[in-house]
Design a protein around this motif. Sequence first.
Motif, mmCIF file in Angstrom:
data_model
loop_
_atom_site.group_PDB
_atom_site.id
_atom_site.type_symbol
_atom_site.label_atom_id
_atom_site.label_comp_id
_atom_site.label_asym_id
_atom_site.label_seq_id
_atom_site.Cartn_x
_atom_site.Cartn_y
_atom_site.Cartn_z
ATOM 1 N N ARG A 133 0.845 -1.212 0.000
ATOM 2 C CA ARG A 133 0.000 0.000 0.000
ATOM 3 C C ARG A 133 0.868 1.246 0.000
ATOM 4 O O ARG A 133 0.622 2.202 0.712
ATOM 5 N N ARG A 134 1.905 1.221 -0.840
ATOM 6 C CA ARG A 134 2.904 2.291 -0.794
ATOM 7 C C ARG A 134 2.324 3.656 -1.155
ATOM 8 O O ARG A 134 2.640 4.664 -0.534
ATOM 9 N N THR A 135 1.451 3.710 -2.164
ATOM 10 C CA THR A 135 0.870 4.987 -2.568
ATOM 11 C C THR A 135 -0.032 5.544 -1.477
ATOM 12 O O THR A 135 0.042 6.735 -1.135
ATOM 13 N N ALA A 165 2.111 6.820 1.337
ATOM 14 C CA ALA A 165 2.814 8.067 1.029
ATOM 15 C C ALA A 165 1.960 9.290 1.329
ATOM 16 O O ALA A 165 2.489 10.356 1.673
ATOM 17 N N ARG A 166 0.634 9.161 1.229
ATOM 18 C CA ARG A 166 -0.245 10.295 1.524
ATOM 19 C C ARG A 166 -0.331 10.581 3.020
ATOM 20 O O ARG A 166 -0.793 11.635 3.432
ATOM 21 N N TYR A 188 0.667 15.448 -4.370
ATOM 22 C CA TYR A 188 -0.132 14.945 -3.247
ATOM 23 C C TYR A 188 -1.593 15.379 -3.337
ATOM 24 O O TYR A 188 -2.390 15.056 -2.451
#
Length: 330
Positions: A81-83, A86-87, A116
């Motif tokens: 769940r990297r994306t 990142a948020r 973002y």
Amino acid sequence: MIEVVDVVKTFTVRRRAGRVRRVRTEAAAVEGVSFTVGRGEFVGLLGPNGAGKSTTIKMLTGILTPTSGTVRVCGLDPAHRRTALARRTGVVFGQRTTLWWDLPLRDSLALVRRLYRVEAAAHRARLAELTALLELGPFLDTPVRQLSLGQRMRGDLAAALLHAPELLVLDEPTIGLDVVSKATVRGFLERLNAERGTTILLTTHDLGDIERLCPRVMIIDRGRLAYDGGLERLRAEAGGDRVLVVELARPGPPVRVPGVTVDRVEGPRQWLRLPRSANAAQVVAALAGGHEVRDIALREPGIEEVVARLYRGEREYRPGAPAQRPAAAE
């Protein structure tokens, strides 16, 4: 905020075995590391070069996938769940920049806002706040390539925080900075944690950062968690001897006090090494009873000395208690 359970990370290494033949072996960078970090904590992560701390950080941010074990950051699996992660997180690597080299800092931050998907009104408010706190105003319109190292670092911090992350991960954020720039960055991080409740994980070789900012310290050595706790407990358990500096009324031979060793004598001043078990008050009383003392000072071992002792293996620890290093790590 962070949950790491029995995490192992191994890499395949090819070694020469003859003129042509190569042999594949497995090298463990992280071996069975477990820890948790609660919301709002400010935690320092220490370790010598090659200890595994950078590998740990990369697994927390989703850059690397653990060989085994479980990693959860903000309730998410970083590798898958990297994306989404990142948020909710901000990352700053002191030796790398996320800014665009030829653009003015203001334009770089505008591009970060697009990445973002931060709303324009929220971006303006956040940028104004960060500009004031990090003193960015004088160089917002300067191309990033023309910024000093300290100015660029403040710009990277602003970029990492524009989307208001819950967790900030910092890797050597004060490396190479002058005294004034370090003070600015440290003061900002202190306020960010205290006033905003942002969770901060800091890796650094600058122990001044740790002493100033981190109530809790984790030390990784040879891929294992060697210590997890407060600085004062680390000093008490691994700090070694204290030093009593005594200035006598006149020069003389080394003083004699049971259980105390005289390390050095310079004229009327003498340096006495006290074991952790020695009672400093009793030593001072014994000195005053047999000598004319003009001045006296007790020095605790510095954090640099304490950590160096742990790195050298003079004392071995597991989280929370003394321990012997497993044979596999020898």
